[in-house]
Design a protein around this motif. Structure first.
Motif, PDB file in Angstrom:
ATOM      1  N   ILE A  94       1.239  -1.187   0.543  1.00  0.00           N
ATOM      2  CA  ILE A  94      -0.096  -0.221  -0.185  1.00  0.00           C
ATOM      3  C   ILE A  94       0.714   1.192   0.035  1.00  0.00           C
ATOM      4  CG2 ILE A  94      -2.050   1.604   1.387  1.00  0.00           C
ATOM      5  CD1 ILE A  94      -3.032  -1.726   2.295  1.00  0.00           C
ATOM      6  N   VAL A  95       0.535   1.747  -0.833  1.00  0.00           N
ATOM      7  CA  VAL A  95       1.603   3.610  -1.213  1.00  0.00           C
ATOM      8  C   VAL A  95       0.612   4.627  -0.707  1.00  0.00           C
ATOM      9  CG1 VAL A  95       2.358   5.114  -1.822  1.00  0.00           C
ATOM     10  CG2 VAL A  95       3.282   2.544  -2.484  1.00  0.00           C
ATOM     11  N   LEU A  96       0.917   5.389   0.242  1.00  0.00           N
ATOM     12  CA  LEU A  96       0.077   6.504   0.486  1.00  0.00           C
ATOM     13  C   LEU A  96       0.637   7.642   0.704  1.00  0.00           C
ATOM     14  CD1 LEU A  96      -1.687   5.796   4.005  1.00  0.00           C
ATOM     15  CD2 LEU A  96      -2.833   5.979   1.824  1.00  0.00           C
ATOM     16  N   LEU A  97       0.137   9.074   0.021  1.00  0.00           N
ATOM     17  CA  LEU A  97       0.999   9.946  -0.888  1.00  0.00           C
ATOM     18  C   LEU A  97      -0.157  10.942  -0.126  1.00  0.00           C
ATOM     19  CD1 LEU A  97       2.871   9.458  -4.051  1.00  0.00           C
ATOM     20  CD2 LEU A  97       3.773   8.883  -1.566  1.00  0.00           C
ATOM     21  N   GLU A  98       0.749  12.135   0.096  1.00  0.00           N
ATOM     22  CA  GLU A  98       0.071  13.595  -0.120  1.00  0.00           C
ATOM     23  C   GLU A  98       0.663  14.598  -0.128  1.00  0.00           C
ATOM     24  OE1 GLU A  98      -0.151  17.253   2.899  1.00  0.00           O
ATOM     25  OE2 GLU A  98       1.370  15.419   3.084  1.00  0.00           O
ATOM     26  N   ASN A  99       0.050  16.000  -1.332  1.00  0.00           N
ATOM     27  CA  ASN A  99       0.876  17.614  -1.005  1.00  0.00           C
ATOM     28  C   ASN A  99       0.218  17.869  -0.837  1.00  0.00           C
ATOM     29  OD1 ASN A  99       2.697  19.860  -3.007  1.00  0.00           O
ATOM     30  ND2 ASN A  99       3.933  18.165  -1.880  1.00  0.00           N
ATOM     31  N   VAL A 100       0.089  19.922  -1.078  1.00  0.00           N
ATOM     32  CA  VAL A 100      -0.990  20.812  -1.506  1.00  0.00           C
ATOM     33  C   VAL A 100      -1.982  19.897  -2.241  1.00  0.00           C
ATOM     34  CG1 VAL A 100       0.331  22.052  -0.679  1.00  0.00           C
ATOM     35  CG2 VAL A 100       0.910  21.870  -2.759  1.00  0.00           C
ATOM     36  N   LYS A 101      -3.284  21.335  -2.382  1.00  0.00           N
ATOM     37  CA  LYS A 101      -3.915  20.834  -3.387  1.00  0.00           C
ATOM     38  C   LYS A 101      -3.558  21.181  -4.863  1.00  0.00           C
ATOM     39  CE  LYS A 101      -8.886  23.059  -4.557  1.00  0.00           C
ATOM     40  NZ  LYS A 101      -9.916  23.705  -4.433  1.00  0.00           N
TER      41      LYS A 101
ATOM     42  N   TYR B 190      -4.238  17.178  -1.014  1.00  0.00           N
ATOM     43  CA  TYR B 190      -4.075  15.902  -2.446  1.00  0.00           C
ATOM     44  C   TYR B 190      -3.873  14.777  -1.503  1.00  0.00           C
ATOM     45  CZ  TYR B 190      -1.959  13.473  -6.349  1.00  0.00           C
ATOM     46  OH  TYR B 190      -1.804  11.966  -7.274  1.00  0.00           O
ATOM     47  N   TYR B 191      -4.763  14.021  -1.436  1.00  0.00           N
ATOM     48  CA  TYR B 191      -3.518  12.484  -1.430  1.00  0.00           C
ATOM     49  C   TYR B 191      -3.777  11.150  -2.501  1.00  0.00           C
ATOM     50  CZ  TYR B 191      -4.390  14.816   2.853  1.00  0.00           C
ATOM     51  OH  TYR B 191      -4.521  15.153   4.386  1.00  0.00           O
ATOM     52  N   LEU B 192      -3.162  10.159  -2.675  1.00  0.00           N
ATOM     53  CA  LEU B 192      -2.885   9.547  -3.486  1.00  0.00           C
ATOM     54  C   LEU B 192      -2.363   8.481  -2.537  1.00  0.00           C
ATOM     55  CD1 LEU B 192      -1.387   9.114  -6.931  1.00  0.00           C
ATOM     56  CD2 LEU B 192      -0.903   7.782  -5.181  1.00  0.00           C
ATOM     57  N   VAL B 193      -3.691   7.343  -3.395  1.00  0.00           N
ATOM     58  CA  VAL B 193      -3.701   5.694  -2.873  1.00  0.00           C
ATOM     59  C   VAL B 193      -2.734   4.842  -3.943  1.00  0.00           C
ATOM     60  CG1 VAL B 193      -5.113   3.826  -1.367  1.00  0.00           C
ATOM     61  CG2 VAL B 193      -5.213   6.768  -0.586  1.00  0.00           C
ATOM     62  N   ALA B 194      -2.525   4.441  -3.229  1.00  0.00           N
ATOM     63  CA  ALA B 194      -2.426   2.832  -4.719  1.00  0.00           C
ATOM     64  C   ALA B 194      -2.249   1.515  -3.636  1.00  0.00           C
ATOM     65  CB  ALA B 194      -0.757   3.553  -5.486  1.00  0.00           C
ATOM     66  N   ILE B 195      -2.501   0.640  -4.271  1.00  0.00           N
ATOM     67  CA  ILE B 195      -2.919  -0.536  -3.781  1.00  0.00           C
ATOM     68  C   ILE B 195      -1.946  -1.931  -4.663  1.00  0.00           C
ATOM     69  CG2 ILE B 195      -3.979  -2.094  -2.501  1.00  0.00           C
ATOM     70  CD1 ILE B 195      -6.244  -0.014  -2.158  1.00  0.00           C
ATOM     71  N   LYS B 196      -1.054  -2.767  -4.218  1.00  0.00           N
ATOM     72  CA  LYS B 196      -0.849  -3.184  -5.527  1.00  0.00           C
ATOM     73  C   LYS B 196      -1.905  -4.758  -5.894  1.00  0.00           C
ATOM     74  CE  LYS B 196       3.831  -4.487  -6.758  1.00  0.00           C
ATOM     75  NZ  LYS B 196       2.782  -5.790  -8.060  1.00  0.00           N
ATOM     76  N   ARG B 197      -2.169  -5.110  -6.746  1.00  0.00           N
ATOM     77  CA  ARG B 197      -3.094  -5.871  -7.097  1.00  0.00           C
ATOM     78  C   ARG B 197      -3.160  -7.312  -6.823  1.00  0.00           C
ATOM     79  NH1 ARG B 197      -7.488  -3.371 -10.827  1.00  0.00           N
ATOM     80  NH2 ARG B 197      -5.761  -1.128 -12.031  1.00  0.00           N
ATOM     81  N   ASN B 198      -1.992  -7.540  -7.064  1.00  0.00           N
ATOM     82  CA  ASN B 198      -1.778  -9.127  -7.495  1.00  0.00           C
ATOM     83  C   ASN B 198      -1.514  -9.391  -5.243  1.00  0.00           C
ATOM     84  OD1 ASN B 198       1.075  -7.822  -6.325  1.00  0.00           O
ATOM     85  ND2 ASN B 198       2.966  -8.968  -8.196  1.00  0.00           N
ATOM     86  N   ARG B 199      -0.961  -8.368  -4.703  1.00  0.00           N
ATOM     87  CA  ARG B 199      -0.662  -8.737  -3.582  1.00  0.00           C
ATOM     88  C   ARG B 199      -2.006  -8.441  -2.744  1.00  0.00           C
ATOM     89  NH1 ARG B 199       3.154 -10.895  -0.197  1.00  0.00           N
ATOM     90  NH2 ARG B 199       3.445  -9.062   0.644  1.00  0.00           N
ATOM     91  N   MET B 200      -2.650  -8.176  -3.255  1.00  0.00           N
ATOM     92  CA  MET B 200      -4.087  -7.126  -2.290  1.00  0.00           C
ATOM     93  C   MET B 200      -5.103  -7.209  -3.091  1.00  0.00           C
ATOM     94  SD  MET B 200      -2.860  -5.257   0.762  1.00  0.00           S
ATOM     95  CE  MET B 200      -1.692  -5.811   2.101  1.00  0.00           C
ATOM     96  N   PRO B 201      -5.732  -7.846  -3.893  1.00  0.00           N
ATOM     97  CA  PRO B 201      -6.637  -7.951  -4.850  1.00  0.00           C
ATOM     98  C   PRO B 201      -7.947  -7.276  -4.279  1.00  0.00           C
ATOM     99  CG  PRO B 201      -6.356  -9.962  -4.631  1.00  0.00           C
ATOM    100  CD  PRO B 201      -5.239  -9.463  -3.736  1.00  0.00           C
ATOM    101  N   THR B 202      -8.330  -7.912  -3.214  1.00  0.00           N
ATOM    102  CA  THR B 202      -9.675  -7.682  -2.511  1.00  0.00           C
ATOM    103  C   THR B 202      -9.611  -6.268  -1.831  1.00  0.00           C
ATOM    104  OG1 THR B 202     -10.366  -9.821  -2.108  1.00  0.00           O
ATOM    105  CG2 THR B 202     -11.060  -8.571  -0.488  1.00  0.00           C
ATOM    106  N   THR B 203      -8.571  -6.149  -1.201  1.00  0.00           N
ATOM    107  CA  THR B 203      -8.231  -4.401  -1.088  1.00  0.00           C
ATOM    108  C   THR B 203      -8.398  -3.582  -1.984  1.00  0.00           C
ATOM    109  OG1 THR B 203      -6.808  -5.027   1.141  1.00  0.00           O
ATOM    110  CG2 THR B 203      -7.072  -2.719   0.676  1.00  0.00           C
ATOM    111  N   ALA B 204      -7.380  -3.589  -2.984  1.00  0.00           N
ATOM    112  CA  ALA B 204      -7.425  -2.897  -4.258  1.00  0.00           C
ATOM    113  C   ALA B 204      -9.591  -2.876  -4.965  1.00  0.00           C
ATOM    114  CB  ALA B 204      -7.073  -3.170  -5.103  1.00  0.00           C
TER     115      ALA B 204
END
Length: 227
Positions: A151-158, A202-216
Motif C-alpha cells: 500500500i502506498v499513501l502520498l500527500e501534498n498541497v491541493k 491532495y492524497y494518492l492511494v495505490a494498492i498492489k493488485r497481485n498482493r491485495m486484490p480484495t483491498t484494491a
C-alpha cells in the motif's frame, strides 16, 4: 515556529488517519499476520499513531519499521517515541535492502510520504519538479519501484492538481500503474472530518493488485462527516 509547523502537521495527518482507517477496514480477514509502516518526510509521526490505533482495532497489528525526517527537532521526537526501529535524516540515503529483507509472505508493507510541497505550492515559485525540494517525490518513487510495498499513501498541497502540474501527476499515476498498482487520488478537506480548519490536501492511494486484490477493489474514500 516549530509549534506552528507541528499544529499544521496534525491537521494534515488527521486525513491520513481517515485513509488508514478505510484501508484497515478492508484488510480485516486478509491473510497477513501484521503490517509494517515505512514513512518518509515523517513529521511528528502522527501518521504512525493513527495507523497503529486503527489497524490494531481492526485485527491488523502494525509495526513502525523505518522513518525519515530532515527536521532535527521532529527527528528527535520520532526517536524518543520508541515506535520506530530506524529513524534517518535523508530518505535518499536509506539502504533499501534493509527494507526488502523485512518483507515476508505474511507481512504487509505500507509506505507513506508527504513529499515536500514548496515546488507546487501557490506560496512558492511553483517550479514543480525543477525545484530541488521536489526530489522527495523522486525519492518516494524510487522507494516504491524498488521495494514494491503493498500500500502506498502520498500527500501534498491541493495545488499539485493544478493544470501546470498535470504532466508530473500523470507521470506518477502511469508509473505506479505500470508496476501493478491500482491508483486512486482525491483532494480532501480537514473541515469535512470534524476539525476546525479549512485545509485541502491532495492524497494518492495505490494498492498492489497481485498482493491485495480484495483491498484494491474494496477501498473507498472516507465519507465527510455531517456538519
Amino acid at each position: 515556529m516549530h509549534s506552528c509547523k507541528c499544529l499544521c502537521l496534525r491537521f494534515v495527518e488527521f486525513c491520513y488517519g481517515c485513509l488508514i482507517y478505510q484501508l484497515a477496514q478492508v484488510l480485516t480477514g486478509v491473510c497477513y499476520s501484521t503490517m509494517d509502516l515505512d514513512e518518509d518526510c515523517a513529521g511528528l509521526g502522527t501518521v504512525k499513531d493513527a495507523a497503529l490505533e486503527v489497524c490494531t482495532s481492526n485485527g491488523v497489528p502494525l509495526t513502525g519499521w523505518r522513518a525519515t525526517e530532515s527536521d532535527q527537532l521532529l527527528r528527535s521526537r520520532l526517536r524518543q517515541s520508541g515506535q520506530w526501529r530506524k529513524v534517518k535524516s535523508d530518505m535518499n540515503k536509506v539502504k533499501l535492502n534493509d527494507v526488502l529483507e523485512k518483507k515476508r509472505p505474511k507481512r504487509a508493507l505500507m509506505y507513506a510520504c508527504g513529499f515536500q510541497c514548496q515546488g507546487f505550492s501557490k506560496q512558492g515559485a511553483m517550479k514543480g519538479m525543477k525545484d530541488k525540494r521536489s526530489d522527495t517525490l523522486k525519492g518516494a518513487h524510487r522507494f516504491v519501484e524498488k521495494v514494491l510495498p503493498d500500500i502506498v499513501l502520498l500527500e501534498n498541497v491541493k495545488n499539485f492538481t493544478a493544470k501546470k502540474f498535470n504532466k508530473a501527476r500523470s507521470k506518477l499515476r502511469t508509473s505506479l500503474k505500470k508496476i501493478g498498482y491500482k491508483v486512486r487520488e482525491r483532494v480532501l478537506n480537514t473541515s469535512d472530518y470534524g476539525l476546525p480548519q479549512h485545509r485541502e490536501r491532495y492524497y494518492l492511494v495505490a494498492i498492489k493488485r497481485n498482493r491485495m486484490p480484495t483491498t484494491a477493489h474494496q477501498f473507498k474514500w472516507p465519507r465527510p462527516q455531517p456538519k
